[in-house]
Motif scaffolding. Structure first.
Motif, PDB file in Angstrom:
ATOM      1  N   LEU A 222       0.390  -6.289   1.876  1.00 47.93           N
ATOM      2  CA  LEU A 222      -0.059  -6.191   0.491  1.00 47.93           C
ATOM      3  C   LEU A 222       1.121  -6.267  -0.464  1.00 47.93           C
ATOM      4  O   LEU A 222       2.202  -5.730  -0.184  1.00 47.93           O
ATOM      5  N   GLU A 223       0.903  -6.900  -1.609  1.00 48.34           N
ATOM      6  CA  GLU A 223       1.874  -6.962  -2.700  1.00 48.34           C
ATOM      7  C   GLU A 223       1.218  -6.491  -3.988  1.00 48.34           C
ATOM      8  O   GLU A 223       0.031  -6.728  -4.219  1.00 48.34           O
ATOM      9  N   TYR A 224       1.985  -5.822  -4.838  1.00 44.61           N
ATOM     10  CA  TYR A 224       1.551  -5.452  -6.196  1.00 44.61           C
ATOM     11  C   TYR A 224       0.158  -4.815  -6.207  1.00 44.61           C
ATOM     12  O   TYR A 224      -0.737  -5.255  -6.939  1.00 44.61           O
TER      13      TYR A 224
ATOM     14  N   ASN B 192      -1.636  -9.318 -10.252  1.00 49.02           N
ATOM     15  CA  ASN B 192      -1.117 -10.264  -9.265  1.00 49.02           C
ATOM     16  C   ASN B 192      -1.163  -9.712  -7.840  1.00 49.02           C
ATOM     17  O   ASN B 192      -0.382 -10.114  -6.976  1.00 49.02           O
ATOM     18  N   GLN B 193      -2.078  -8.795  -7.597  1.00 52.12           N
ATOM     19  CA  GLN B 193      -2.226  -8.225  -6.256  1.00 52.12           C
ATOM     20  C   GLN B 193      -2.479  -9.333  -5.227  1.00 52.12           C
ATOM     21  O   GLN B 193      -3.220 -10.283  -5.476  1.00 52.12           O
ATOM     22  N   ARG B 194      -1.874  -9.161  -4.056  1.00 54.00           N
ATOM     23  CA  ARG B 194      -2.065 -10.114  -2.963  1.00 54.00           C
ATOM     24  C   ARG B 194      -2.275  -9.358  -1.666  1.00 54.00           C
ATOM     25  O   ARG B 194      -1.564  -8.399  -1.382  1.00 54.00           O
TER      26      ARG B 194
ATOM     27  N   VAL C 296      -2.831 -10.077   2.542  1.00 56.90           N
ATOM     28  CA  VAL C 296      -2.840 -11.021   3.659  1.00 56.90           C
ATOM     29  C   VAL C 296      -3.328 -10.268   4.893  1.00 56.90           C
ATOM     30  O   VAL C 296      -2.632  -9.398   5.419  1.00 56.90           O
TER      31      VAL C 296
ATOM     32  N   SER D 130       5.966  -4.437  -2.128  1.00 56.24           N
ATOM     33  CA  SER D 130       5.172  -4.956  -1.023  1.00 56.24           C
ATOM     34  C   SER D 130       5.284  -4.007   0.158  1.00 56.24           C
ATOM     35  O   SER D 130       6.263  -3.261   0.291  1.00 56.24           O
TER      36      SER D 130
END
Length: 241
Positions: free
Chosen positions: A203-205, A210-212, A214, A229
């Protein structure tokens, strides 16, 4: 001469979603005499941005103490920045003004507040308002329990050695690897080496625009990522009863 010194209060503003700010944090920010926060080379502050609604609804005029923090692994410049920031904060405390320091996540969990606290504690009254950590926010975002029954859980740092990270991956059922950005290529190799690639999510942000996320990290680029992250690793097969 004012003999009553102000309080230094670390306020956790959470991982990014302004709605995760606690009622107590909002109240203190809104009524603060002075607000302090870290800024980058552009003068931007993630913590201040998260708390912006509370700041804009302040009940009286507020002053600010921005502390420029270089994003470097070497500590000499960072320590100078904390020294200078602590001096600026102390000046306001000596005048009897409370200083609220905005800290992303929780002030005492990988929090920048901790470094100012060790410079000011003992000289002034220090208080802390806890905030929601990125660890808890990540689990909530994934809608995934971090631990169940007898599972062990650890939080480790992506800056740790290969040996330390491999040992943690082998010994614990669930882990969160913080500060994963710069170490991402190495961490992907270690997850593969430990046989835990299928257990991991990235996970990012968290909680930001702008959360991501995967879910299949075999598709994740083996290149450095952002500072904000982390990896969440849980057993893909777990006992729930």
């Amino acid at each position: 001469m004012n003999l009553v010194k102000g309080r230094f209060i670390g306020v956790g503003v959470g991982p990014g979603d302004p709605e995760l700010l606690t009622v107590k944090a909002w109240r203190l920010i809104q009524s603060a005499d002075v607000i302090s926060y870290l800024v980058n080379e552009k003068g931007e502050s993630q913590a201040k941005k998260i708390a912006s609604d509370a700041i804009y609804s302040a009940t009286s005029a507020q002053s600010g103490i921005p502390i420029y923090m270089p994003m470097l692994t070497e500590r000499e410049r960072a320590n100078r920045a904390y020294d200078q920031g602590a001096e600026a904060i102390a000046e306001q405390l000596e005048h009897g003004l409370d200083v609220i320091f905005l800290c992303e996540g929780d002030p005492l969990f990988f929090g920048s507040f901790s470094y100012l606290l060790e410079r000011l504690q003992g000289r002034y009254t220090c208080e802390v308002v806890p905030g929601i950590t990125s660890v808890n926010a990540a689990a909530a975002t994934l809608v995934q329990p971090l631990t169940m029954l007898k599972e062990s859980f650890a939080v480790i740092n992506g800056r740790h050695s290969d040996e330390q990270i491999l040992t943690a991956l082998q010994q614990h059922d669930s882990l969160v690897i913080m500060k994963a950005g710069q170490a991402r290529p190495r961490l992907l190799k270690l997850l593969d080496q430990s046989g835990r690639t299928d257990d991991a999510r990235y996970l990012e942000y968290i909680g930001r625009d702008n959360q991501r996320i995967v879910n299949d990290i075999s598709t994740l680029e083996a290149e450095a990522g952002p500072y904000f992250s982390l990896f969440v690793i849980t057993r893909s097969e777990r006992q729930s009863r």
